[in-house]
Each structure stands twice: as structure tokens, then as C-alpha cells.
Design an enzyme around this catalytic site. Structure first.
Site, PDB file in Angstrom:
ATOM      1  N   ARG A   1     -21.962 -21.075 -27.748  1.00 37.96           N
ATOM      2  CA  ARG A   1     -20.683 -20.895 -27.042  1.00 37.96           C
ATOM      3  C   ARG A   1     -20.920 -20.107 -25.741  1.00 37.96           C
ATOM      4  NH1 ARG A   1     -16.357 -18.983 -31.351  1.00 37.96           N
ATOM      5  NH2 ARG A   1     -14.986 -19.385 -29.574  1.00 37.96           N
TER       6      ARG A   1
ATOM      7  N   ARG B   1     -21.156 -14.398 -25.912  1.00 40.77           N
ATOM      8  CA  ARG B   1     -21.219 -14.386 -27.381  1.00 40.77           C
ATOM      9  C   ARG B   1     -22.660 -14.448 -27.890  1.00 40.77           C
ATOM     10  NH1 ARG B   1     -15.759 -15.321 -28.990  1.00 40.77           N
ATOM     11  NH2 ARG B   1     -14.677 -16.506 -27.390  1.00 40.77           N
TER      12      ARG B   1
ATOM     13  N   ARG C   1      -4.329 -20.625 -35.908  1.00 42.99           N
ATOM     14  CA  ARG C   1      -4.614 -21.020 -34.527  1.00 42.99           C
ATOM     15  C   ARG C   1      -6.056 -21.508 -34.422  1.00 42.99           C
ATOM     16  NH1 ARG C   1      -0.992 -18.902 -30.732  1.00 42.99           N
ATOM     17  NH2 ARG C   1      -2.082 -20.313 -29.354  1.00 42.99           N
TER      18      ARG C   1
ATOM     19  N   HIS D   1     -20.231  -8.661 -30.458  1.00 42.90           N
ATOM     20  CA  HIS D   1     -20.843  -8.731 -29.127  1.00 42.90           C
ATOM     21  C   HIS D   1     -20.678  -7.452 -28.316  1.00 42.90           C
ATOM     22  CE1 HIS D   1     -20.610 -12.767 -30.549  1.00 42.90           C
ATOM     23  NE2 HIS D   1     -19.306 -12.825 -30.414  1.00 42.90           N
TER      24      HIS D   1
ATOM     25  N   SER E   1     -18.254 -20.037 -36.471  1.00 47.12           N
ATOM     26  CA  SER E   1     -18.805 -20.905 -35.417  1.00 47.12           C
ATOM     27  C   SER E   1     -20.258 -20.489 -35.173  1.00 47.12           C
ATOM     28  CB  SER E   1     -17.987 -20.732 -34.133  1.00 47.12           C
ATOM     29  OG  SER E   1     -18.142 -19.411 -33.621  1.00 47.12           O
TER      30      SER E   1
ATOM     31  N   ALA F   1     -15.168 -10.470 -32.651  1.00 44.16           N
ATOM     32  CA  ALA F   1     -15.595 -10.177 -31.270  1.00 44.16           C
ATOM     33  C   ALA F   1     -16.393  -8.878 -31.160  1.00 44.16           C
ATOM     34  CB  ALA F   1     -14.371 -10.132 -30.366  1.00 44.16           C
TER      35      ALA F   1
ATOM     36  N   PRO G   1     -11.609  -8.420 -36.139  1.00 46.04           N
ATOM     37  CA  PRO G   1     -10.364  -8.791 -35.467  1.00 46.04           C
ATOM     38  C   PRO G   1     -10.065 -10.282 -35.438  1.00 46.04           C
ATOM     39  CG  PRO G   1     -11.997  -7.938 -33.910  1.00 46.04           C
ATOM     40  CD  PRO G   1     -12.502  -7.658 -35.284  1.00 46.04           C
ATOM     41  N   ASN G   2      -8.811 -10.572 -35.709  1.00 47.89           N
ATOM     42  CA  ASN G   2      -8.212 -11.916 -35.621  1.00 47.89           C
ATOM     43  C   ASN G   2      -8.591 -12.860 -36.754  1.00 47.89           C
ATOM     44  OD1 ASN G   2      -6.754 -11.484 -33.143  1.00 47.89           O
ATOM     45  ND2 ASN G   2      -8.766 -11.426 -32.141  1.00 47.89           N
TER      46      ASN G   2
ATOM     47  N   GLU H   1     -24.827 -10.824 -41.906  1.00 45.67           N
ATOM     48  CA  GLU H   1     -23.857 -11.146 -40.845  1.00 45.67           C
ATOM     49  C   GLU H   1     -23.474 -12.620 -40.979  1.00 45.67           C
ATOM     50  OE1 GLU H   1     -25.897 -11.379 -37.102  1.00 45.67           O
ATOM     51  OE2 GLU H   1     -24.063 -11.257 -35.912  1.00 45.67           O
TER      52      GLU H   1
HETATM   53  O1  CA2 Z   1     -17.568 -17.586 -35.271  1.00 46.31           O
HETATM   54  C1  CA2 Z   1     -17.169 -16.476 -35.686  1.00 46.31           C
HETATM   55  O2  CA2 Z   1     -16.984 -16.241 -36.867  1.00 46.31           O
HETATM   56  C2  CA2 Z   1     -16.846 -15.359 -34.686  1.00 46.31           C
HETATM   57  O3  CA2 Z   1     -17.276 -14.135 -35.233  1.00 46.31           O
HETATM   58  C3  CA2 Z   1     -15.325 -15.370 -34.534  1.00 46.31           C
HETATM   59  C4  CA2 Z   1     -14.808 -14.397 -33.484  1.00 46.31           C
HETATM   60  C5  CA2 Z   1     -15.548 -14.588 -32.163  1.00 46.31           C
HETATM   61  O4  CA2 Z   1     -15.140 -13.586 -31.245  1.00 46.31           O
HETATM   62  C6  CA2 Z   1     -17.039 -14.522 -32.349  1.00 46.31           C
HETATM   63  O5  CA2 Z   1     -17.645 -14.770 -31.095  1.00 46.31           O
HETATM   64  C7  CA2 Z   1     -17.522 -15.553 -33.350  1.00 46.31           C
HETATM   65  C8  CA2 Z   1     -13.310 -14.623 -33.225  1.00 46.31           C
HETATM   66  C9  CA2 Z   1     -12.479 -14.566 -34.451  1.00 46.31           C
HETATM   67  C10 CA2 Z   1     -11.142 -15.121 -34.134  1.00 46.31           C
HETATM   68  O6  CA2 Z   1     -10.663 -15.703 -35.300  1.00 46.31           O
HETATM   69  C11 CA2 Z   1      -9.610 -16.544 -35.222  1.00 46.31           C
HETATM   70  C12 CA2 Z   1      -9.388 -17.320 -36.316  1.00 46.31           C
HETATM   71  C13 CA2 Z   1      -8.364 -18.227 -36.284  1.00 46.31           C
HETATM   72  C14 CA2 Z   1      -7.539 -18.316 -35.203  1.00 46.31           C
HETATM   73  C15 CA2 Z   1      -7.767 -17.522 -34.113  1.00 46.31           C
HETATM   74  C16 CA2 Z   1      -8.804 -16.618 -34.128  1.00 46.31           C
END
Ligand code: CA2
Length: 145
Positions: free
Chosen positions: A107, A111, A17, A80, A102, A77, A9-10, A98
Site C-alpha cells: 500500500r 505504511r 466501511r 507505522h 491488508s 495505524a 484504532p478503527n 503482529e
Molecule cells: O491491514 C491492517 O490490518 C492495518 O493494520 C489496518 C489499519 C491501517 O492503518 C494499517 O496500515 C493496516 C487501519 C485500520 C482501519 O480499520 C478499518 C476497518 C474497517 C473500516 C474502516 C477502517
């Protein structure tokens, strides 16, 4: 050799963003970078992104029927929260790495847990989009052994 890169997701919002966390490069530029890397490694690569947990489980199951050799996954997300993704990777028994853009371990506390990690060969985190390239190389090294 067939590699599947799955994003949760996202992650399609990359570059749009939160550049301070996830950088300025877009999801499409990530795919371009990985296509170039796959070419250099002499493997075939395909991509899947969804915001839906069940759709990600389906993609992992399809990888089994498509005889995919290795999976790179950033479950976003769902890392987690999702026992379903952990079970899917365990079920198909396809070597999986995996990746996180970040470093979730530095964090928020929520997470720090990764369910899917238990089914993965390795975790690459905190390396930005380069981490996907590292994960793909690592996977290919493991598969060639
Ligand atoms: O660091 C990562 O790749 C995460 O998997 C990214 C997830 C986060 O929930 C994990 O804890 C760590 C969030 C992805 C959101 O991606 C976005 C990318 C650009 C703009 C907004 C969100």
C-alpha cells in the site's frame, strides 16, 4: 494458556466501511471466530480494542500483571508511528505476533514501516481476518515449544 488479542484504532469499524480493503465481516464476527479457534486450540482468549495509543500501552502492561502467555496485535495505524507500543511489547517480554488484515507493504509508502515488528515473533499480513486465526495458531505453536 492465556492469549490476548489487541486491536488498535478503527478496527471496531470492521464490516461497516472500506469493505474493499478490510472485508465485510464485523469486529464481533472476528471475535466469534477467534473464540471458536481458541476453543479448538484449548486456550483461553480475551480481547481489547482501543482508538487511543496510551490505552493500548496500558493493555500491554496489564497483560504482564495478568500473566498473559501470548499477544496477537493489530496496532492499526499506530503500527507505522508508535515507538511507545514497540517499547511496551519489549518491556513485558510476552511473545507477540503482529497481524494486518491488508498487506501494508503493498500500500502507500508510509505504511511500509512497522515499529512494532522489531519486538514481534512473526508478522501475518494480507490474509484478511483469517490472518488473526493464523497468528493465534502460530503463537500457540511457539508457546508450546
Ligand atoms: O491491514 C491492517 O490490518 C492495518 O493494520 C489496518 C489499519 C491501517 O492503518 C494499517 O496500515 C493496516 C487501519 C485500520 C482501519 O480499520 C478499518 C476497518 C474497517 C473500516 C474502516 C477502517
Amino acid at each position: 494458556m492465556k492469549i490476548l488479542v489487541i486491536n488498535g484504532p478503527n478496527l471496531n469499524m470492521l464490516g461497516i466501511r472500506q469493505p474493499e480493503i478490510y472485508g465485510r465481516d464485523t469486529y464481533d464476527s472476528l471475535l466469534d471466530m477467534l473464540r471458536a479457534e481458541a476453543k479448538a486450540l484449548g486456550v483461553s482468549v480475551s480481547f481489547y480494542q482501543s482508538n487511543h495509543e496510551g490505552a493500548l500501552v496500558d493493555a500491554i502492561q496489564h497483560a504482564y500483571y495478568d500473566q498473559v502467555d501470548g499477544i496477537v496485535i493489530n496496532p492499526g495505524a499506530y503500527t507505522h508511528t508508535s515507538v511507545a507500543l514497540l517499547d511496551a511489547v519489549k518491556t513485558v517480554m510476552i511473545p507477540t505476533v503482529e497481524v494486518h488484515i491488508s498487506d501494508p507493504d503493498t500500500r502507500e509508502e508510509f505504511r511500509h514501516v512497522s515499529y512494532i515488528r522489531g519486538a514481534c515473533e512473526a508478522t501475518v499480513k494480507g490474509r484478511g481476518l483469517e490472518g488473526y486465526r493464523d497468528a493465534m495458531r502460530l503463537l500457540c505453536e511457539k508457546l508450546k515449544k
